[in-house]
Design a protein around this motif. Sequence first.
Motif, short mmCIF file in Angstrom:
data_model
loop_
_atom_site.label_atom_id
_atom_site.label_comp_id
_atom_site.label_asym_id
_atom_site.label_seq_id
_atom_site.Cartn_x
_atom_site.Cartn_y
_atom_site.Cartn_z
N ILE A 93 14.35 4.97 9.11
CA ILE A 93 13.92 3.82 8.82
C ILE A 93 12.39 3.98 8.02
O ILE A 93 11.58 4.56 8.64
N ASP A 94 11.97 3.05 7.20
CA ASP A 94 10.67 2.69 6.66
C ASP A 94 10.72 1.45 6.16
O ASP A 94 11.67 1.12 5.67
N TYR A 95 9.63 0.85 5.91
CA TYR A 95 9.55 -0.47 5.18
C TYR A 95 9.07 -0.26 3.82
O TYR A 95 9.01 -1.15 2.95
N SER A 96 8.97 0.86 3.21
CA SER A 96 8.54 1.24 1.94
C SER A 96 9.64 1.44 1.08
O SER A 96 10.38 2.52 1.35
N HIS A 148 1.59 3.94 -2.69
CA HIS A 148 1.28 5.54 -2.38
C HIS A 148 2.39 6.34 -2.84
O HIS A 148 2.06 7.54 -3.17
N TYR A 149 3.42 5.93 -2.73
CA TYR A 149 4.68 6.57 -3.16
C TYR A 149 5.23 6.82 -4.65
O TYR A 149 6.06 7.33 -4.83
N ALA A 150 4.45 5.71 -5.57
CA ALA A 150 4.99 5.54 -6.62
C ALA A 150 4.31 6.88 -7.56
O ALA A 150 3.80 6.49 -8.43
N HIS A 207 0.92 -1.15 0.07
CA HIS A 207 0.05 -0.10 0.20
C HIS A 207 0.82 1.12 -0.06
O HIS A 207 0.64 2.22 -0.80
N TRP A 208 1.92 1.18 0.89
CA TRP A 208 2.76 2.38 0.96
C TRP A 208 3.54 2.68 -0.26
O TRP A 208 3.69 3.97 -0.75
N ASP A 209 4.13 1.47 -0.88
CA ASP A 209 4.81 1.71 -2.16
C ASP A 209 3.99 2.16 -3.23
O ASP A 209 4.58 2.90 -3.91
N GLU A 256 15.72 0.03 5.44
CA GLU A 256 14.46 -0.71 4.79
C GLU A 256 14.23 -1.86 5.92
O GLU A 256 14.95 -2.83 5.93
N ALA A 257 13.35 -1.58 6.87
CA ALA A 257 12.99 -2.55 7.86
C ALA A 257 11.27 -2.26 8.29
O ALA A 257 10.85 -1.13 8.28
N ASP A 258 10.80 -3.42 8.90
CA ASP A 258 9.53 -3.38 9.63
C ASP A 258 9.64 -2.78 10.96
O ASP A 258 10.61 -3.32 11.70
N LEU A 259 9.31 -1.63 11.30
CA LEU A 259 9.45 -1.18 12.63
C LEU A 259 9.24 -2.26 13.81
O LEU A 259 9.75 -2.38 14.96
N LEU A 260 8.20 -3.03 13.72
CA LEU A 260 7.66 -4.02 14.43
C LEU A 260 8.52 -5.26 14.96
O LEU A 260 8.31 -5.92 15.86
N SER A 300 9.19 10.72 15.57
CA SER A 300 8.06 9.96 14.76
C SER A 300 6.95 10.86 14.57
O SER A 300 6.19 11.59 15.14
N ILE A 301 6.81 10.95 13.18
CA ILE A 301 5.82 11.80 12.86
C ILE A 301 4.80 11.01 11.82
O ILE A 301 5.12 10.32 10.77
N TYR A 302 3.78 11.02 12.24
CA TYR A 302 2.56 10.45 11.76
C TYR A 302 2.84 8.63 11.53
O TYR A 302 2.39 8.22 10.23
N VAL A 339 11.65 7.44 12.60
CA VAL A 339 11.04 6.22 12.47
C VAL A 339 9.83 6.24 11.21
O VAL A 339 9.36 7.63 11.27
N ALA A 340 9.76 5.42 10.36
CA ALA A 340 8.57 5.70 9.48
C ALA A 340 8.93 7.03 8.49
O ALA A 340 7.77 7.83 8.61
N ASP A 341 9.96 7.03 8.23
CA ASP A 341 10.34 8.58 7.51
C ASP A 341 9.95 8.41 6.21
O ASP A 341 9.91 9.87 5.64
N GLY A 342 9.32 7.50 5.57
CA GLY A 342 8.67 7.95 4.37
C GLY A 342 9.59 8.40 3.39
O GLY A 342 10.80 7.73 3.12
N GLU A 343 9.18 9.44 2.56
CA GLU A 343 10.03 9.89 1.63
C GLU A 343 11.05 10.93 1.96
O GLU A 343 11.76 11.60 1.15
N GLY A 344 11.40 10.91 3.26
CA GLY A 344 12.59 11.67 3.72
C GLY A 344 12.56 13.03 4.31
O GLY A 344 13.55 13.51 4.68
N ARG A 345 11.17 13.67 4.07
CA ARG A 345 11.52 15.12 4.23
C ARG A 345 11.98 15.55 5.56
O ARG A 345 12.64 16.64 5.67
N ASN A 346 11.57 14.83 6.61
CA ASN A 346 12.03 15.09 7.87
C ASN A 346 13.12 14.74 8.36
O ASN A 346 14.09 15.70 8.73
N GLY A 347 13.80 13.32 7.76
CA GLY A 347 14.94 13.13 8.14
C GLY A 347 16.23 13.94 7.44
O GLY A 347 17.31 14.26 7.86
#
Length: 208
Positions: free
Chosen positions: A64-67, A12-14, A8-10, A89-93, A107-109, A43-51
């Motif tokens: 870290i993100d799994y997408s 979303h970002y495609a 789903h996230w992949d 690339e990892a699952d936080l869980l 941790s943002i959203y 964590v869950a940094d997505g497309e990297g805007r915050n990092g």
Amino acid sequence: MSDYWKQHWDQHYATSEYVYGVEPNQFLKDHARLIPKGKVLCVADGEGRNGVWLARQGYEITAIDYSREGLRKARRLAERFQVTIKLVEADLLSYHFGSEEYDGLVSIYSHFDAENRIKLHRNYAQALKPGGVLLLEAFSKEQEKYSSGGPKDIKLLYDEESLRASLPEMEIVLLREEIVTLEEGALHRGPAAVVRGIFRKPERPMLK
Ligand SMILES: C[S@@+](CC[C@H](N)C(=O)[O-])C[C@H]1O[C@@H](n2cnc3c(N)ncnc32)[C@H](O)[C@@H]1O
């Protein structure tokens, strides 16, 4: 289940556009100075805007993100701003966060149900060095009334009280629920109900 959401996230970002924009989250931008300079885990940094923005402020970033798609865009954003960030690339869980490794954790959203949230927040507190700071923003349960983004499942939405309870050993620097106006790319736009928190891991007591 996890594979379903990763896909789903992949998807979303495609797209070539950065769906949450390339500017950092406003709460992070306003309060990043409270994070001691050093190593920060996003964590869950997505497309990297915050990092990427934190790296531009001089922090040493692990994101870290799994997408895979999100991480690919994060790499491009880091190149655009000529900063280096470590992308994982990892699952936080199932990720091993380690102990007393980071000066800050952002941790943002990043939304999980109560059980996983408690587990993750315990790991985040453990991963911080004494004096380290956790900065978190998430949609609150009130977000059900708004259409500015976030999970549709109320179990994944946060509230001040359970956030406080999930970080029992951390000092609260700031914790509040509020209605803000989001202007984050195409997907986070308009009035939104959020929980914002900043927590500091206590320094070790001095031995006498
Ligand atoms: C709403 S986006 C937020 C992205 C970023 N923090 C931002 O503010 O732009 C949520 C992110 O969480 C990631 N995510 C969700 N569950 C995850 C998990 N179990 N492990 C790693 N990443 C996860 C998704 O891939 C997605 O990038």
